[in-house]
Design a protein around this motif. Structure first.
Motif, PDB file in Angstrom:
ATOM      1  N   TRP A 153      20.079  -0.085 -13.618  1.00 46.22           N
ATOM      2  CA  TRP A 153      20.667   0.305 -14.895  1.00 46.22           C
ATOM      3  C   TRP A 153      20.423   1.793 -15.136  1.00 46.22           C
ATOM      4  N   GLY A 154      21.489   2.524 -15.445  1.00 44.90           N
ATOM      5  CA  GLY A 154      21.311   3.963 -15.685  1.00 44.90           C
ATOM      6  C   GLY A 154      20.537   4.249 -16.957  1.00 44.90           C
ATOM      7  N   ASP A 155      20.629   3.321 -17.892  1.00 50.08           N
ATOM      8  CA  ASP A 155      19.832   3.470 -19.117  1.00 50.08           C
ATOM      9  C   ASP A 155      19.685   2.117 -19.789  1.00 50.08           C
ATOM     10  N   GLU A 156      18.814   2.069 -20.752  1.00 52.91           N
ATOM     11  CA  GLU A 156      18.524   0.808 -21.446  1.00 52.91           C
ATOM     12  C   GLU A 156      18.036   1.115 -22.849  1.00 52.91           C
ATOM     13  N   ARG A 157      18.185   0.153 -23.681  1.00 52.91           N
ATOM     14  CA  ARG A 157      17.587   0.292 -24.997  1.00 52.91           C
ATOM     15  C   ARG A 157      16.201  -0.330 -24.926  1.00 52.91           C
ATOM     16  N   TYR A 158      15.245   0.198 -25.668  1.00 49.90           N
ATOM     17  CA  TYR A 158      13.868  -0.321 -25.608  1.00 49.90           C
ATOM     18  C   TYR A 158      13.785  -1.565 -26.495  1.00 49.90           C
ATOM     19  N   VAL A 159      14.419  -2.637 -26.002  1.00 52.47           N
ATOM     20  CA  VAL A 159      14.423  -3.931 -26.708  1.00 52.47           C
ATOM     21  C   VAL A 159      14.222  -5.020 -25.648  1.00 52.47           C
ATOM     22  N   PRO A 160      13.783  -6.214 -26.051  1.00 55.43           N
ATOM     23  CA  PRO A 160      13.626  -7.298 -25.065  1.00 55.43           C
ATOM     24  C   PRO A 160      14.944  -7.582 -24.341  1.00 55.43           C
ATOM     25  N   ASP A 216      25.190 -14.086 -14.627  1.00 53.55           N
ATOM     26  CA  ASP A 216      25.239 -15.541 -14.840  1.00 53.55           C
ATOM     27  C   ASP A 216      26.419 -16.184 -14.116  1.00 53.55           C
ATOM     28  N   ARG A 217      27.266 -15.335 -13.486  1.00 53.55           N
ATOM     29  CA  ARG A 217      28.490 -15.876 -12.862  1.00 53.55           C
ATOM     30  C   ARG A 217      28.518 -15.699 -11.350  1.00 53.55           C
ATOM     31  N   VAL A 218      27.545 -14.923 -10.815  1.00 51.38           N
ATOM     32  CA  VAL A 218      27.524 -14.721  -9.355  1.00 51.38           C
ATOM     33  C   VAL A 218      26.099 -14.941  -8.860  1.00 51.38           C
ATOM     34  N   GLU A 219      25.968 -15.115  -7.554  1.00 51.10           N
ATOM     35  CA  GLU A 219      24.634 -15.310  -6.968  1.00 51.10           C
ATOM     36  C   GLU A 219      24.115 -13.973  -6.429  1.00 51.10           C
ATOM     37  N   ILE A 220      23.188 -13.354  -7.145  1.00 46.23           N
ATOM     38  CA  ILE A 220      22.552 -12.131  -6.622  1.00 46.23           C
ATOM     39  C   ILE A 220      21.043 -12.400  -6.643  1.00 46.23           C
ATOM     40  N   PRO A 221      20.384 -12.322  -5.501  1.00 48.78           N
ATOM     41  CA  PRO A 221      18.936 -12.607  -5.461  1.00 48.78           C
ATOM     42  C   PRO A 221      18.151 -11.667  -6.379  1.00 48.78           C
ATOM     43  N   ALA A 222      17.103 -12.189  -6.967  1.00 49.17           N
ATOM     44  CA  ALA A 222      16.322 -11.410  -7.951  1.00 49.17           C
ATOM     45  C   ALA A 222      15.812 -10.099  -7.361  1.00 49.17           C
ATOM     46  N   HIS A 223      15.485 -10.088  -6.076  1.00 50.22           N
ATOM     47  CA  HIS A 223      14.929  -8.844  -5.497  1.00 50.22           C
ATOM     48  C   HIS A 223      15.984  -7.742  -5.390  1.00 50.22           C
ATOM     49  N   GLN A 224      17.242  -8.111  -5.648  1.00 47.80           N
ATOM     50  CA  GLN A 224      18.303  -7.086  -5.648  1.00 47.80           C
ATOM     51  C   GLN A 224      18.656  -6.609  -7.060  1.00 47.80           C
ATOM     52  N   LEU A 225      17.896  -7.084  -8.042  1.00 45.88           N
ATOM     53  CA  LEU A 225      18.140  -6.684  -9.439  1.00 45.88           C
ATOM     54  C   LEU A 225      16.989  -5.822  -9.922  1.00 45.88           C
ATOM     55  N   HIS A 226      17.317  -4.698 -10.535  1.00 43.74           N
ATOM     56  CA  HIS A 226      16.281  -3.729 -10.947  1.00 43.74           C
ATOM     57  C   HIS A 226      16.477  -3.342 -12.413  1.00 43.74           C
ATOM     58  N   PRO A 227      16.240  -4.276 -13.312  1.00 47.71           N
ATOM     59  CA  PRO A 227      16.312  -3.912 -14.743  1.00 47.71           C
ATOM     60  C   PRO A 227      15.123  -3.066 -15.152  1.00 47.71           C
ATOM     61  N   TRP A 228      15.289  -2.309 -16.211  1.00 52.49           N
ATOM     62  CA  TRP A 228      14.155  -1.559 -16.767  1.00 52.49           C
ATOM     63  C   TRP A 228      13.132  -2.571 -17.286  1.00 52.49           C
ATOM     64  N   PRO A 229      11.868  -2.420 -16.957  1.00 51.45           N
ATOM     65  CA  PRO A 229      10.846  -3.301 -17.550  1.00 51.45           C
ATOM     66  C   PRO A 229      10.583  -2.882 -18.997  1.00 51.45           C
ATOM     67  N   ILE A 230      10.559  -3.839 -19.882  1.00 56.18           N
ATOM     68  CA  ILE A 230      10.273  -3.540 -21.292  1.00 56.18           C
ATOM     69  C   ILE A 230       8.796  -3.849 -21.521  1.00 56.18           C
ATOM     70  N   LEU A 231       7.974  -2.805 -21.476  1.00 54.21           N
ATOM     71  CA  LEU A 231       6.517  -2.967 -21.512  1.00 54.21           C
ATOM     72  C   LEU A 231       5.968  -2.547 -22.870  1.00 54.21           C
ATOM     73  N   ALA A 232       4.645  -2.456 -22.983  1.00 50.64           N
ATOM     74  CA  ALA A 232       3.982  -2.248 -24.293  1.00 50.64           C
ATOM     75  C   ALA A 232       4.431  -0.958 -24.977  1.00 50.64           C
TER      76      ALA A 232
END
Ligand code: 6PG
Length: 232
Positions: free
Chosen positions: A63-70, A87-103
């Motif tokens: 993701w090029g950017d994200e909002r700091y929300v869950p 939710d409509r295609v099969e992409i393995p989790a290790h190929q997905l790189h969302p921003w982690p929403i941490l403390a």
């Protein structure tokens, strides 16, 4: 820079075809890294890609950017992509790189920065395709006019406080990170973008004017967004 200018009624289908062709023609013996844009324009395009019968072998989504929300928040770019595509295609989790929403947003940004560098710096992999939108104020990703992140020259990923945005705490790639993109495709449509786009392209104003791909930069526009451009 190249321009694809299409009628509004055909915008989504033509954008899906354009991006599906990129994905189909990728080198299949290596990872293909695609950064997704948030906002409203690309949602229908992501939905169309889900229906395009593509194989997602070794395609990594970032993701090029994200909002700091869950990630389940209505403003989350991750949630938007999840509903439209994941939710409509099969992409393995290790190929997905969302921003982690941490403390803290800075911790989220530092973590993404580390992951980004491990792949595109130390890992030597290619940032193949960066999808970007443009706001009415000429922002792109979450690089908003007059926001602190515009001055960042070292970090690849930062937290950015945007007083003008509804969701004020943002997470975004920086200009140095965007500059590593082999190809950049701006997905911009609507008459409200015509003025700012003309200022970006013909006056060099606003953050979106500072972004170019290493090999190519495509402005994928509908006729309304392109209405104020000199005949490109
Ligand atoms: C975001 C996007 C942002 C978006 C522009 C255009 O998180 O909102 O990354 O940069 O691309 O604001 O948004 P629209 O496509 O909704 O006009």
């Amino acid at each position: 820079m190249t321009f694809e200018i299409v009628p509004e009624a055909e915008y989504t289908d033509r954008a899906v075809d354009f991006l599906a062709q990129r994905l189909r023609s990728r080198a299949k013996d290596q990872p293909y890294h695609m950064f997704l844009s948030g906002g409203s324009t690309p949602k229908a395009i992501y939905r169309g890609l889900a229906e395009a019968g593509l194989d997602w072998e070794q395609v990594h989504l970032w993701w090029g950017d994200e909002r700091y929300v869950p990630h389940d928040h209505s403003d989350s770019n991750y949630r938007m992509v999840k509903e439209a595509l994941l939710d409509r295609v099969e992409i393995p989790a290790h190929q997905l790189h969302p921003w982690p929403i941490l403390a803290h947003p800075e911790l989220s940004a530092e973590t993404y920065d580390r992951e980004f560098r491990s792949v595109f710096e130390r890992g030597g992999q290619t940032l193949n395709l960066q999808l970007l939108g443009m706001g009415d104020d000429g922002h792109t990703a979450s690089l908003f006019p007059s926001s602190p992140a515009l001055e960042e020259t070292q970090a690849m990923a930062v937290a950015n406080f945007v007083s003008s945005a509804q969701e004020k705490t943002r997470l975004t790639l920086t200009f140095p990170a965007l500059a590593l993109s082999q190809e950049i495709v701006f997905l911009i449509k609507g008459e409200n973008k015509a003025g700012p786009l003309q200022e970006v392209l013909e006056q060099g104003r606003h953050p979106a004017s500072r972004v170019r791909g290493r090999e190519s930069t495509v402005f994928f526009l509908d006729q309304a967004a392109a209405a104020k451009l000199k005949k490109p």
